[in-house]
Design a protein around this motif. Structure first.
Motif, short mmCIF file in Angstrom:
data_model
loop_
_atom_site.label_atom_id
_atom_site.label_comp_id
_atom_site.label_asym_id
_atom_site.label_seq_id
_atom_site.Cartn_x
_atom_site.Cartn_y
_atom_site.Cartn_z
N PHE A 3 -29.24 0.01 0.24
CA PHE A 3 -28.73 -1.08 1.06
C PHE A 3 -27.22 -1.19 0.91
O PHE A 3 -26.65 -0.80 -0.10
N LEU A 4 -26.60 -1.78 1.91
CA LEU A 4 -25.19 -2.17 1.86
C LEU A 4 -25.10 -3.68 1.78
O LEU A 4 -25.87 -4.39 2.43
N LEU A 5 -24.12 -4.17 1.03
CA LEU A 5 -23.86 -5.60 0.95
C LEU A 5 -22.34 -5.77 0.98
O LEU A 5 -21.64 -5.28 0.10
N PHE A 6 -21.82 -6.43 2.01
CA PHE A 6 -20.37 -6.59 2.10
C PHE A 6 -20.05 -7.82 2.94
O PHE A 6 -20.92 -8.40 3.59
N ASP A 7 -18.80 -8.24 2.88
CA ASP A 7 -18.42 -9.45 3.62
C ASP A 7 -17.29 -9.17 4.60
O ASP A 7 -16.63 -8.15 4.56
N HIS B 21 -14.68 -5.86 5.35
CA HIS B 21 -15.26 -4.90 6.28
C HIS B 21 -15.79 -5.64 7.49
O HIS B 21 -16.55 -6.59 7.36
N SER B 22 -15.41 -5.17 8.66
CA SER B 22 -15.99 -5.71 9.88
C SER B 22 -17.38 -5.14 10.06
O SER B 22 -17.63 -3.98 9.74
N PRO B 23 -18.33 -5.94 10.59
CA PRO B 23 -19.66 -5.38 10.85
C PRO B 23 -19.63 -4.22 11.83
O PRO B 23 -20.55 -3.41 11.87
N GLU B 24 -18.54 -4.13 12.61
CA GLU B 24 -18.44 -3.02 13.56
C GLU B 24 -18.20 -1.69 12.85
O GLU B 24 -18.28 -0.63 13.46
N LYS B 25 -17.94 -1.73 11.53
CA LYS B 25 -17.78 -0.48 10.79
C LYS B 25 -19.12 0.14 10.41
O LYS B 25 -19.16 1.22 9.84
N LEU B 26 -20.20 -0.61 10.67
CA LEU B 26 -21.53 -0.02 10.48
C LEU B 26 -21.97 0.62 11.78
O LEU B 26 -22.02 -0.02 12.83
N VAL B 27 -22.28 1.89 11.74
CA VAL B 27 -22.72 2.62 12.92
C VAL B 27 -24.20 2.97 12.74
O VAL B 27 -24.59 3.45 11.68
N ASN B 28 -24.99 2.70 13.77
CA ASN B 28 -26.42 3.04 13.75
C ASN B 28 -27.17 2.31 12.64
O ASN B 28 -28.06 2.86 12.01
N SER B 29 -26.80 1.07 12.38
CA SER B 29 -27.50 0.30 11.34
C SER B 29 -27.85 -1.08 11.87
O SER B 29 -27.08 -1.70 12.61
N ASN B 30 -29.01 -1.57 11.48
CA ASN B 30 -29.40 -2.95 11.75
C ASN B 30 -28.91 -3.81 10.59
O ASN B 30 -29.12 -3.47 9.42
N ILE B 31 -28.27 -4.92 10.91
CA ILE B 31 -27.68 -5.75 9.86
C ILE B 31 -28.23 -7.17 9.92
O ILE B 31 -28.61 -7.66 10.98
N GLU B 32 -28.26 -7.77 8.76
CA GLU B 32 -28.63 -9.18 8.63
C GLU B 32 -27.38 -9.95 8.22
O GLU B 32 -26.72 -9.58 7.26
N LYS B 33 -27.07 -11.01 8.95
CA LYS B 33 -25.86 -11.78 8.68
C LYS B 33 -26.23 -13.07 7.96
O LYS B 33 -27.10 -13.81 8.39
N TYR C 284 -22.95 -9.46 5.11
CA TYR C 284 -23.84 -8.60 5.89
C TYR C 284 -24.68 -7.75 4.95
O TYR C 284 -24.16 -7.13 4.02
N VAL C 285 -25.97 -7.74 5.22
CA VAL C 285 -26.91 -6.91 4.47
C VAL C 285 -27.48 -5.88 5.44
O VAL C 285 -27.99 -6.24 6.50
N ALA C 286 -27.40 -4.61 5.09
CA ALA C 286 -27.88 -3.55 5.98
C ALA C 286 -28.64 -2.52 5.18
O ALA C 286 -28.20 -2.09 4.11
N LYS C 287 -29.80 -2.13 5.69
CA LYS C 287 -30.55 -1.03 5.09
C LYS C 287 -30.00 0.28 5.64
O LYS C 287 -29.81 0.44 6.83
N ILE C 288 -29.72 1.21 4.74
CA ILE C 288 -29.15 2.49 5.14
C ILE C 288 -30.28 3.41 5.58
O ILE C 288 -31.08 3.88 4.78
N GLU C 289 -30.35 3.62 6.88
CA GLU C 289 -31.37 4.51 7.46
C GLU C 289 -30.83 5.94 7.54
O GLU C 289 -29.65 6.19 7.30
N LYS C 290 -31.68 6.84 7.91
CA LYS C 290 -31.30 8.23 8.10
C LYS C 290 -30.15 8.32 9.11
O LYS C 290 -30.18 7.71 10.16
N ASN C 291 -29.13 9.11 8.76
CA ASN C 291 -27.95 9.35 9.60
C ASN C 291 -27.08 8.11 9.81
O ASN C 291 -26.30 8.07 10.75
#
Length: 738
Positions: A565-569, A573-585, A609-616
């Motif tokens: 998982f990723l955990l950041f604020d 980091h802007s949430p737009e820096k996550l590509v191809n990830s579903n995030i929880e705010k 923001y909490v995001a699970k790191i999926e494949k790719n």
């Protein structure tokens, strides 16, 4: 029997005197108790996040301000220790309350180092920064183990020593009334109150600086050399906690000369401790990892720009002194107390009230980074400073106001000037060469903390001098009323800021709790949010509930698993820096009381923001500008280099695809995967798909993009983009693995 009867009569007489004392001080006790309860409830309302209570208190403050004025005025009239005890006890309670604020931001690094020195030699290790505070924490950790509550208590006790040291200095060189006012000002002082809640070096550092001057004044007044020895010892300890204490030694030297107490023995002793401190610095601290983001600013390194950079730092320092609320009335510490100064007094009281109004209307535009410096709002404060100086000059010219500076005030000015000068010459430089030099300096609101005790004492002395002069009692009460207004303003500001930061930490805690239920093997975070046992020094990684937490920007990507998982604020980091990830705010909110008006606002302090790191999954790191949308496609310009992370669920050979376009002229793009150069491709002026065959490992992979030809500024190559000074090389779209 007669003796027993006589004893009873004596006891009865004491009891009657006590009852009479209680009756005479009944109003003082009740009013002080009400003010004390107000202080406690303001803190509790924030702590418990009780909006209704805070709103009620924000209305009641209009009754508390005159009541606090009466408490202070009656203390001036009677010297009632009961009033002192009640008010100070309440403020100390709020000072020690809140055990969940110890580990904030840099605090985790300090705790890491304290634990590091439990197993490494302090004097010879060069891997980490040195500070005597690490030894103090480490000593208690060795006895009881690491504890957030323990760390917090150590710092708060060290901090309170400094506050009572301010009280002690005020009483030593002035009198009881000055000491009483200085104690109230110190306990409600926003920067002291705020930083006291964190496991930082700054508040203990302030305390040891204060103790240095306390024993120095004891020596200067008594000429007893044991006090000089203690002063020099505490100066060395201060230096061992933070390097700025280097200025204490010339300050001590000058103070002794001003008091005409210098002799060969004192000179040799002071010089020896100073040289020993330099030797200690060069032997222990200079070669370790300390404050490497600071620059020594001299004409040798910056040429003539050094002068303008100094001016930039000085501007921010003066702004912070003004913003503190204890600058303008401190001028009366230097004036001969005469009733003919009445026009000046009322003028400066008006400026003080204007300052509080301006501070509410024009706070720092960067409340999170610079809450106690009016960042980007300097002008109103310098207008007020100009008004204060103008009032003083007119009073000196028309009413023959006399300035009276004693030796003790000169020492106070040396104290302030020493730390002010240190951070002018040694400071952080942001974007040097891009903006005008006067805008370059970056001044943290904590840096001037060791200078503020002297200013607080002068402010308190100025108020006390007014009250002990031949002004009318009405005028004196007005002065006390403005003092009470300032104290209430500062306390509300202090609690606002304390919980502003605390609630941002709560958001991170809630974020960790939300992902911990999914049993991740590893959590990547841009900053060490959560703390526990098992720190890895240098990488800032640790174990939390059997889960490995690692710093996102570190090189420690060798551990990963199916539940990453990723955990950041949003501050980093802007949430737009996550590509191809579903995030929880997850958002944190805080209520801010208006220090003057009867208003209260609810603000979102931080978003985690909490995001699970999926494949790719792709996480953009450094070197990219904010997202732009071209034909509904997210597009990002990069500078001459950029970095992103790519997560793979297995080791494999695959193809990295991205759409790229060069800015202004054709360029070459080099692609590196985990440090290995895997492709060199030409980038045209129009978008083109770029494919690179890559081998990725299981887990996080670091992808670096580099442009050997460098970047260009739009303002340099186009007349239509004169305000765009970004450094652009290549625009990137649609990064993906096939």
């Amino acid at each position: 029997m007669h003796a027993y009867s006589q004893k009873n009569k004596i006891n009865e007489g004491h009891y009657k005197l006590y009852c009479k004392y209680i009756q005479n001080n009944y109003f003082n006790i009740i009013s002080a108790a009400i003010c004390a309860v107000f202080f406690i409830l303001v803190f509790a309302g924030h702590y418990l996040k009780n909006y209704d209570l805070l709103y009620t208190l924000n209305l009641l403050k209009y009754l508390i301000i005159p009541l606090l004025s009466l408490c202070i005025y009656n203390y001036y009239r009677t010297g009632s220790k009961t009033v002192l005890l009640i008010l100070v006890s309440a403020l100390i309670l709020t000072w020690f309350a809140g055990f969940d604020f110890a580990y904030r931001w840099d605090a985790v690094q300090h705790v890491v180092r304290a634990k590091y020195y439990l197993s490494h030699a302090y004097l010879t290790s060069t891997e980490e920064r040195h500070s005597f505070l690490y030894l103090i924490w480490g000593f208690f950790y060795k006895l009881t183990g690491e504890s957030e509550t323990l760390t917090h208590l150590i710092n708060m006790f060290l901090g309170i020593f400094g506050v009572f040291g301010i009280y002690g200095i005020s009483k030593e060189i002035y009198e009881d009334l000055t000491a009483f006012i200085a104690l109230l000002v110190s306990l409600t002082f926003p920067v002291f109150f705020l930083v006291n809640k964190w496991a930082y070096l700054d508040m203990p550092f302030v305390s040891f600086v204060v103790l240095t001057f306390f024993f120095l004044f004891k020596y200067l007044n008594s000429k007893s050399e044991k006090f000089l020895y203690l002063s020099l010892i505490f100066a060395f300890i201060s230096f061992g906690i933070k390097v700025p204490a280097l200025v204490l030694f010339p300050a001590i030297f000058l103070s002794i000369i001003i008091y005409r107490q210098m002799n060969g023995k004192i000179f040799a002793l002071t010089l020896f401790v100073f040289l020993f401190s330099i030797f200690y610095y060069m032997k222990v601290m200079y070669y370790s990892k300390i404050m490497d983001d600071f620059s020594i600013i001299t004409p040798f390194t910056f040429g003539t720009d050094a002068i303008m950079i100094w001016v930039g730092f000085l501007r921010q320092e003066i702004s912070q002194y003004i913003y503190s609320g204890v600058l303008f009335l401190s001028i009366f510490a230097f004036l001969k107390p005469e009733s003919k100064n009445k026009s000046l007094l009322y003028s400066l009281l008006a400026v003080q009230i204007l300052l509080l109004i301006v501070a509410e209307i024009y706070p720092s535009k960067s409340c999170f980074w610079a809450p106690l410096i009016p960042a980007d709002n300097h002008l109103p404060y310098y207008i007020l400073l100009g008004l204060a100086i103008l009032c003083l000059l007119i009073s000196m010219g028309v009413y023959k106001t006399k300035i009276e500076i004693n030796r003790k005030e000169i020492v106070m000015l040396i104290w302030i000037a020493s730390f002010t000068a240190f951070f002018i010459i040694n400071g952080k430089i942001y974007d040097y060469g891009v903006k005008p030099p006067i805008e370059v300096g970056g001044l943290d609101y904590r840096y001037l903390m060791p200078a503020f005790p002297a200013l607080i004492i002068l402010f308190s002395s100025g108020i006390s001098r007014i009250l002990r002069s031949d002004y009318s009692e009405k005028t004196k009460f007005i002065v006390v009323f403005v003092l009470a207004l300032t104290l209430i303003f500062n306390f509300i500001t202090a609690t606002n800021l304390t919980f502003y930061y605390a609630n941002s930490g709560n958001a991170r805690l809630e974020g960790y709790q939300s992902l911990a239920g999914q049993n991740p093997e590893v959590v990547y975070t841009h900053w060490p949010f959560h703390y526990g046992d098992g720190y890895d020094i240098g990488g800032f990684t640790w174990e939390k509930d059997n889960i490995t937490v690692r710093l996102l920007n570190s090189d420690y990507f060798d551990i990963s698993g199916d539940r990453v998982f990723l955990l950041f604020d949003t501050y980093f980091h802007s949430p737009e820096k996550l590509v191809n990830s579903n995030i929880e705010k997850i958002e944190a909110k805080t209520w801010l009381l208006s220090p003057l008006s009867a208003s209260i606002s609810e603000e979102t302090v931080n978003s985690v923001y909490v995001a699970k790191i999926e494949k790719n999954s792709i996480i953009l790191a450094d070197g990219f500008y904010n997202v732009e949308y071209w034909d509904n496609k997210s597009t990002r310009w990069m500078g001459s280099s950029s970095t992103f992370y790519l997560y793979s669920d297995k080791e494999m050979d695959t193809t990295l695809n991205m759409q790229v376009e060069s800015f202004y002229r054709e360029r070459t793009l080099e692609t590196y995967v985990n440090g290995d150069l895997i492709s060199i491709k030409n980038v045209p002026l129009g978008f083109e798909n770029l494919e690179s065959e890559v081998s990725v490992k299981r887990g996080m992979n670091i992808i670096e993009l580099k442009v050997p030809e460098g970047s260009d500024k739009p303002c340099d190559v186009s007349d239509t983009a004169k305000t765009d000074n970004r450094d652009l090389s290549v625009a990137v779209q649609d990064i993906r693995l096939d």
